[in-house]
Design an enzyme around this catalytic site. Structure first.
Site, PDB file in Angstrom:
ATOM      1  N   TYR A  86       0.857  -1.191   0.000  1.00  0.00           N
ATOM      2  CA  TYR A  86       0.000   0.000   0.000  1.00  0.00           C
ATOM      3  C   TYR A  86       0.889   1.236   0.000  1.00  0.00           C
ATOM      4  O   TYR A  86       1.440   1.628   1.029  1.00  0.00           O
ATOM      5  CB  TYR A  86      -0.899  -0.038   1.232  1.00  0.00           C
ATOM      6  CG  TYR A  86      -1.993   0.998   1.296  1.00  0.00           C
ATOM      7  CD1 TYR A  86      -2.211   1.927   0.276  1.00  0.00           C
ATOM      8  CD2 TYR A  86      -2.842   1.050   2.402  1.00  0.00           C
ATOM      9  CE1 TYR A  86      -3.221   2.858   0.354  1.00  0.00           C
ATOM     10  CE2 TYR A  86      -3.865   1.974   2.493  1.00  0.00           C
ATOM     11  CZ  TYR A  86      -4.041   2.879   1.476  1.00  0.00           C
ATOM     12  OH  TYR A  86      -5.057   3.814   1.560  1.00  0.00           O
ATOM     13  N   LYS A 137      -0.614  -1.042  -4.600  1.00  0.00           N
ATOM     14  CA  LYS A 137      -1.684  -0.046  -4.688  1.00  0.00           C
ATOM     15  C   LYS A 137      -1.009   1.321  -4.702  1.00  0.00           C
ATOM     16  O   LYS A 137      -0.423   1.752  -3.714  1.00  0.00           O
ATOM     17  CB  LYS A 137      -2.615  -0.193  -3.482  1.00  0.00           C
ATOM     18  CG  LYS A 137      -3.761   0.783  -3.366  1.00  0.00           C
ATOM     19  CD  LYS A 137      -4.578   0.392  -2.129  1.00  0.00           C
ATOM     20  CE  LYS A 137      -5.835   1.205  -1.953  1.00  0.00           C
ATOM     21  NZ  LYS A 137      -5.590   2.480  -1.251  1.00  0.00           N
TER      22      LYS A 137
END
Length: 309
Positions: free
Chosen positions: A150, A178
């Site tokens: 992330y 991401k």
């Protein structure tokens, strides 16, 4: 006892497919003491599931993971797994300041029946590139599930170097990243650079809903969507149009979202989502303190944005 997952239909590589398509990120409703409202969370995730999205994102930034105790985060996973009954893949955020806490969250998510993990390098003392590598690699090993890195510098203040990303892709279980929206808007260029340094099948997706149309049309593998947590149907239409290469339809659908994207940029999507939940009649939700509910003056703008969708 973890539930057995049904395989993704027509997919021989579920690890790769888990981080593709539309992931709808749910709010985590809590009471004033920070305890998860289990019944309401169950209804929210079932609503996302019913829309036909590709995965459920749990305990991401939209889910307010940073405001929950470890025990409540673990409880939220158990509630969501039970609510979807094995019919929708669940990606669980396990970011924490301490590595031992992130390890515990990862192990608990796997035991509860999660399908994948999402890990941000949360920090107070800024992390070095090596510290982030060691932290993420340890969680990937302990979690024993496909893991998505992330990359969220807006909240973590950590900047992933492309060397670090390339190095992490060689760690077992790390299957995706991401990404935030590129500052220069060059999605195609960024995707080309990353794909030149990552293995075939490594999934590169984006968050930042107002840039989703550009990210998807440039070839991004996934949209990690805030808005799909409450408005999964129009979000899924945009995603499917992008997957079909229907650029004009993507632009038409994105235009309808623009008033909402403006509110997200102006007030933060986290705050706006609580107003949307109330306007949709899903319950009386308030953000965790010290985050304050948006003023009544904003509500008519949110309502008007919803009407356009």
């Amino acid at each position: 006892m973890a539930r057995r997952r049904r395989p993704v239909e027509g997919c021989e590589e579920p690890l790769v497919q888990l981080f593709r398509g539309l992931s709808g990120f749910s709010l985590t409703p809590t009471d004033a003491e920070g305890q998860v409202q289990a019944d309401l969370l169950g209804r929210l995730v079932q609503r996302i599931q019913a829309a036909g999205v590709d995965s459920l994102g749990l305990l991401g930034s939209t889910g307010g993971y940073a405001y929950l105790t470890l025990a409540e985060r673990q409880r939220a996973v158990r509630v969501a797994v039970e609510a979807v009954g094995g019919h929708l893949p669940i990606i669980v955020g396990v970011g924490a300041l301490r590595t031992d806490e992130a390890l515990a969250l990862a192990r608990d998510a796997r035991k509860a029946g999660a399908d994948g993990l999402l890990l941000a390098p949360v920090s107070y003392t800024p992390l070095t590139q090596e510290e982030a590598f060691q932290h993420i690699a340890a969680v990937a090993e302990a979690g024993e599930l496909p893991l998505c890195i992330y990359n969220n510098p807006g909240t973590t203040k950590f900047i992933f170097g492309e060397d670090l990303i390339a190095r992490l892709t060689r760690v077992p279980n790390i299957a995706a990243i991401k990404m935030p929206l590129p500052a220069d808007g060059d999605f195609a260029g960024e995707l080309a650079r990353l794909r030149a340094r990552t293995p075939d099948g490594f999934a590169i997706g984006y968050s930042g809903d107002w840039g989703a149309a550009d990210a998807l049309l440039a070839g991004g593998d996934a949209w990690y969507s805030v808005v799909a947590g409450l408005l999964p149907v129009p979000a899924l239409k945009l995603l499917r149009a992008a997957q079909a290469g229907e650029a004009a339809e993507v632009r038409r659908l994105d235009a309808a979202f623009q008033p909402l994207w403006q509110l997200f940029r102006e007030f933060g999507s986290f705050r706006v989502m609580y107003v949307i939940a109330e306007l949709l009649g899903l319950g009386r939700l308030e953000p965790p303190r010290p985050i304050l509910p948006l003023s009544g003056e904003v509500r008519p703008r949110v309502e008007a944005a919803l009407q356009g969708l």
